[in-house]
Design a protein around this motif. Structure first.
Motif, PDB file in Angstrom:
ATOM      1  N   SER A   1       0.810  -1.226   0.000  1.00  0.00           N
ATOM      2  CA  SER A   1       0.000   0.000   0.000  1.00  0.00           C
ATOM      3  C   SER A   1       0.842   1.275   0.000  1.00  0.00           C
ATOM      4  O   SER A   1       0.296   2.374  -0.147  1.00  0.00           O
ATOM      5  CB  SER A   1      -0.944   0.010   1.208  1.00  0.00           C
ATOM      6  OG  SER A   1      -0.224   0.062   2.425  1.00  0.00           O
ATOM      7  N   HIS A   2       2.167   1.150   0.151  1.00  0.00           N
ATOM      8  CA  HIS A   2       3.036   2.331   0.152  1.00  0.00           C
ATOM      9  C   HIS A   2       2.897   3.078  -1.170  1.00  0.00           C
ATOM     10  O   HIS A   2       3.047   2.506  -2.244  1.00  0.00           O
ATOM     11  CB  HIS A   2       4.490   1.901   0.365  1.00  0.00           C
ATOM     12  CG  HIS A   2       5.456   3.039   0.350  1.00  0.00           C
ATOM     13  ND1 HIS A   2       6.298   3.294  -0.719  1.00  0.00           N
ATOM     14  CD2 HIS A   2       5.720   4.018   1.255  1.00  0.00           C
ATOM     15  CE1 HIS A   2       7.041   4.344  -0.457  1.00  0.00           C
ATOM     16  NE2 HIS A   2       6.701   4.804   0.731  1.00  0.00           N
ATOM     17  N   HIS A   3       2.570   4.369  -1.097  1.00  0.00           N
ATOM     18  CA  HIS A   3       2.372   5.230  -2.270  1.00  0.00           C
ATOM     19  C   HIS A   3       1.361   4.622  -3.245  1.00  0.00           C
ATOM     20  O   HIS A   3       1.509   4.746  -4.467  1.00  0.00           O
ATOM     21  CB  HIS A   3       3.703   5.493  -2.983  1.00  0.00           C
ATOM     22  CG  HIS A   3       4.545   6.512  -2.284  1.00  0.00           C
ATOM     23  ND1 HIS A   3       5.732   7.000  -2.821  1.00  0.00           N
ATOM     24  CD2 HIS A   3       4.393   7.155  -1.089  1.00  0.00           C
ATOM     25  CE1 HIS A   3       6.264   7.876  -1.976  1.00  0.00           C
ATOM     26  NE2 HIS A   3       5.461   7.979  -0.918  1.00  0.00           N
ATOM     27  N   ILE A   4       0.305   4.007  -2.711  1.00  0.00           N
ATOM     28  CA  ILE A   4      -0.745   3.487  -3.588  1.00  0.00           C
ATOM     29  C   ILE A   4      -1.425   4.631  -4.344  1.00  0.00           C
ATOM     30  O   ILE A   4      -1.935   4.461  -5.445  1.00  0.00           O
ATOM     31  CB  ILE A   4      -1.763   2.653  -2.783  1.00  0.00           C
ATOM     32  CG1 ILE A   4      -2.652   1.861  -3.743  1.00  0.00           C
ATOM     33  CG2 ILE A   4      -2.569   3.520  -1.829  1.00  0.00           C
ATOM     34  CD1 ILE A   4      -3.499   0.801  -3.055  1.00  0.00           C
ATOM     35  N   ILE A   5      -1.396   5.819  -3.736  1.00  0.00           N
ATOM     36  CA  ILE A   5      -1.847   7.026  -4.440  1.00  0.00           C
ATOM     37  C   ILE A   5      -0.605   7.800  -4.851  1.00  0.00           C
ATOM     38  O   ILE A   5      -0.019   8.554  -4.072  1.00  0.00           O
ATOM     39  CB  ILE A   5      -2.775   7.881  -3.564  1.00  0.00           C
ATOM     40  CG1 ILE A   5      -3.988   7.068  -3.117  1.00  0.00           C
ATOM     41  CG2 ILE A   5      -3.225   9.126  -4.332  1.00  0.00           C
ATOM     42  CD1 ILE A   5      -4.844   6.525  -4.261  1.00  0.00           C
ATOM     43  N   ASP A   6      -0.179   7.550  -6.076  1.00  0.00           N
ATOM     44  CA  ASP A   6       1.010   8.198  -6.635  1.00  0.00           C
ATOM     45  C   ASP A   6       0.583   9.058  -7.819  1.00  0.00           C
ATOM     46  O   ASP A   6      -0.618   9.295  -8.031  1.00  0.00           O
ATOM     47  CB  ASP A   6       2.050   7.147  -7.032  1.00  0.00           C
ATOM     48  CG  ASP A   6       1.506   6.120  -8.026  1.00  0.00           C
ATOM     49  OD1 ASP A   6       0.368   6.320  -8.546  1.00  0.00           O
ATOM     50  OD2 ASP A   6       2.201   5.120  -8.296  1.00  0.00           O
ATOM     51  N   ALA A   7       1.548   9.528  -8.601  1.00  0.00           N
ATOM     52  CA  ALA A   7       1.217  10.415  -9.718  1.00  0.00           C
ATOM     53  C   ALA A   7       0.289   9.735 -10.715  1.00  0.00           C
ATOM     54  O   ALA A   7      -0.638  10.364 -11.251  1.00  0.00           O
ATOM     55  CB  ALA A   7       2.511  10.861 -10.408  1.00  0.00           C
ATOM     56  N   ASP A   8       0.510   8.440 -10.958  1.00  0.00           N
ATOM     57  CA  ASP A   8      -0.339   7.719 -11.906  1.00  0.00           C
ATOM     58  C   ASP A   8      -1.771   7.618 -11.391  1.00  0.00           C
ATOM     59  O   ASP A   8      -2.737   7.841 -12.137  1.00  0.00           O
ATOM     60  CB  ASP A   8       0.241   6.330 -12.156  1.00  0.00           C
ATOM     61  CG  ASP A   8      -0.576   5.530 -13.157  1.00  0.00           C
ATOM     62  OD1 ASP A   8      -0.703   5.975 -14.315  1.00  0.00           O
ATOM     63  OD2 ASP A   8      -1.119   4.470 -12.771  1.00  0.00           O
ATOM     64  N   ALA A   9      -1.924   7.273 -10.113  1.00  0.00           N
ATOM     65  CA  ALA A   9      -3.263   7.165  -9.543  1.00  0.00           C
ATOM     66  C   ALA A   9      -3.967   8.518  -9.542  1.00  0.00           C
ATOM     67  O   ALA A   9      -5.168   8.616  -9.838  1.00  0.00           O
ATOM     68  CB  ALA A   9      -3.183   6.605  -8.122  1.00  0.00           C
ATOM     69  N   LEU A  10      -3.249   9.572  -9.200  1.00  0.00           N
ATOM     70  CA  LEU A  10      -3.836  10.912  -9.173  1.00  0.00           C
ATOM     71  C   LEU A  10      -4.303  11.334 -10.561  1.00  0.00           C
ATOM     72  O   LEU A  10      -5.336  11.999 -10.698  1.00  0.00           O
ATOM     73  CB  LEU A  10      -2.821  11.911  -8.623  1.00  0.00           C
ATOM     74  CG  LEU A  10      -2.522  11.774  -7.128  1.00  0.00           C
ATOM     75  CD1 LEU A  10      -1.215  12.470  -6.778  1.00  0.00           C
ATOM     76  CD2 LEU A  10      -3.672  12.352  -6.298  1.00  0.00           C
TER      77      LEU A  10
ATOM     78  N   ALA B   1      -5.458   7.808   7.406  1.00  0.00           N
ATOM     79  CA  ALA B   1      -4.920   6.478   7.700  1.00  0.00           C
ATOM     80  C   ALA B   1      -3.418   6.490   7.974  1.00  0.00           C
ATOM     81  O   ALA B   1      -2.986   6.421   9.125  1.00  0.00           O
ATOM     82  CB  ALA B   1      -5.253   5.526   6.547  1.00  0.00           C
ATOM     83  N   ARG B   2      -2.600   6.559   6.948  1.00  0.00           N
ATOM     84  CA  ARG B   2      -1.149   6.642   7.082  1.00  0.00           C
ATOM     85  C   ARG B   2      -0.606   7.554   5.990  1.00  0.00           C
ATOM     86  O   ARG B   2      -1.011   7.480   4.827  1.00  0.00           O
ATOM     87  CB  ARG B   2      -0.485   5.263   6.971  1.00  0.00           C
ATOM     88  CG  ARG B   2      -0.526   4.438   8.251  1.00  0.00           C
ATOM     89  CD  ARG B   2       0.346   5.070   9.342  1.00  0.00           C
ATOM     90  NE  ARG B   2       0.390   4.296  10.572  1.00  0.00           N
ATOM     91  CZ  ARG B   2      -0.405   4.478  11.617  1.00  0.00           C
ATOM     92  NH1 ARG B   2      -1.370   5.406  11.556  1.00  0.00           N
ATOM     93  NH2 ARG B   2      -0.267   3.757  12.715  1.00  0.00           N
ATOM     94  N   GLY B   3       0.362   8.415   6.363  1.00  0.00           N
ATOM     95  CA  GLY B   3       0.873   9.403   5.432  1.00  0.00           C
ATOM     96  C   GLY B   3       1.440   8.807   4.172  1.00  0.00           C
ATOM     97  O   GLY B   3       1.218   9.303   3.058  1.00  0.00           O
ATOM     98  N   SER B   4       2.176   7.708   4.302  1.00  0.00           N
ATOM     99  CA  SER B   4       2.892   7.144   3.163  1.00  0.00           C
ATOM    100  C   SER B   4       2.018   6.314   2.238  1.00  0.00           C
ATOM    101  O   SER B   4       2.516   5.702   1.296  1.00  0.00           O
ATOM    102  CB  SER B   4       4.084   6.321   3.645  1.00  0.00           C
ATOM    103  OG  SER B   4       5.028   7.155   4.290  1.00  0.00           O
TER     104      SER B   4
END
Length: 337
Positions: free
Chosen positions: A214-223, A236-239
């Motif tokens: 789940s680390h950086h599951i929201i990254d540039a591609d997801a955004l 939840a968690r920052g990372s």
């Protein structure tokens, strides 16, 4: 001989009193966390530690604290605690798996409303300019009928969904472990895949534990896949997010806003974590940032610390630990998600 117990952060006097019934207590009585080095030096002479989000227990820490036998963590997500290192050193480790759920869900709804309805901007406007009545300004997003995507449907995700039902939200979720159909029906949930959740949600709420997956599951591609103008909420968690990529998306205008109660800099176990919150997030008008207040309800914080203290006592009494991750098995299974 009584065990020596280290308390690394401020706790209610009732918790200290309880610990003192069976141990010699050395406690941080200020609201400022000790440095890691100070915690290590103090823990070297202790048998038990009541620990918090500010602490990071790993192999180097335990190698210097050979006397330590048990760590009771006043928290749910143990990603800053190396469970394998604890196992190697024979140190029991416990968490508090259930008391944080409700206050975190409450705060999440608050963050959604604050961000969607421009409450911070409105507050600043009233405080800094002459207020002469209603104006056609600061039109935002409501919750009534909004498409809400929840990434992660463990205890916290379900508690958030339960509260959003009152706002008549259309709620979808993505999770590798689907809920039972009866639970989905009770919460009015529709299971979806992540790409669809990103594309359709007006509000995307993160409710996952932090893990390598789940680390950086929201990254540039997801955004880039998110609905234009959507709002991202992270209690939840920052990372779980790449904060630099979030700042980029806000600057480009594709992301409508970001509300967070947690930040990458808090995730001590990650060696490449940023040293501070991205300044662009601090300065952007479409962010709502709170200092990890998810469980910051006075009675709840007292009960969380007391629950961790009770597990320390159980350890020295030879009993199973309610929130045990390492060492004596829990009385009931612990669910982290």
């Amino acid at each position: 001989m009584k065990p020596r117990i280290l308390v690394t952060n401020w706790v209610h006097k009732e918790v200290l009193g309880f610990l003192q019934t069976f141990g010699e207590v050395e406690a941080n009585v200020t609201r400022v966390p000790w440095s890691r080095e100070e915690v290590v030096v103090r823990a070297q002479h202790c048998d038990a530690m009541l620990a918090f989000m500010t602490d990071h227990v790993d192999e180097p820490f335990l190698s210097r604290c050979a006397r330590l036998k048990v760590i009771g963590c006043a928290l749910k997500g143990a990603d800053n605690y190396d469970t394998e290192a604890c196992r190697r050193h024979g140190v029991a480790l416990s968490i508090v798996p259930d008391l944080l759920t409700v206050p975190t869900a409450e705060l999440t709804v608050g963050l959604m409303i604050m961000l969607g309805r421009h409450l911070l901007e409105g507050d600043r406007l009233v405080r800094t300019t002459p207020f002469n009545g209603w104006r056609p300004i600061l039109f935002g997003k409501g919750l009534d009928g909004a498409m809400v995507g929840i990434l992660g449907m463990g205890a916290v995700g379900q508690a958030i969904a339960h509260r959003l039902r009152a706002f008549r939200c259309q709620i979808s979720y993505a999770d590798d472990r689907p809920l039972a159909p009866a639970k989905e029906d009770a919460l009015c949930l529709l299971r979806s895949e992540l790409p669809r959740l990103l594309a359709e949600s007006d509000y995307l709420v993160l409710a996952l534990p932090l893990s390598p997956a789940s680390h950086h599951i929201i990254d540039a591609d997801a955004l880039a896949q998110m609905k234009s103008g959507a709002l991202l909420i992270n209690p939840a968690r920052g990372s779980l997010v790449d904060e630099a990529a979030v700042a980029d998306a806000l600057e480009r205008g594709g992301l409508g806003g970001y509300a967070a109660d947690v930040f990458e800099t808090e995730d001590w176990a990650l060696p490449d974590r940023p040293a501070a919150i991205d300044a662009r997030l601090l300065n952007h008008p479409r962010t709502v940032l709170t200092p990890h207040l998810g469980s910051a309800v006075d009675t709840i914080r007292r009960e969380i610390a007391m629950a961790a203290a009770r597990d320390i006592r159980r350890f020295f009494e030879g009993q199973p630990l309610h929130g045990g991750l390492v060492g004596r098995q829990p009385i009931q299974p612990v669910v982290l998600a």
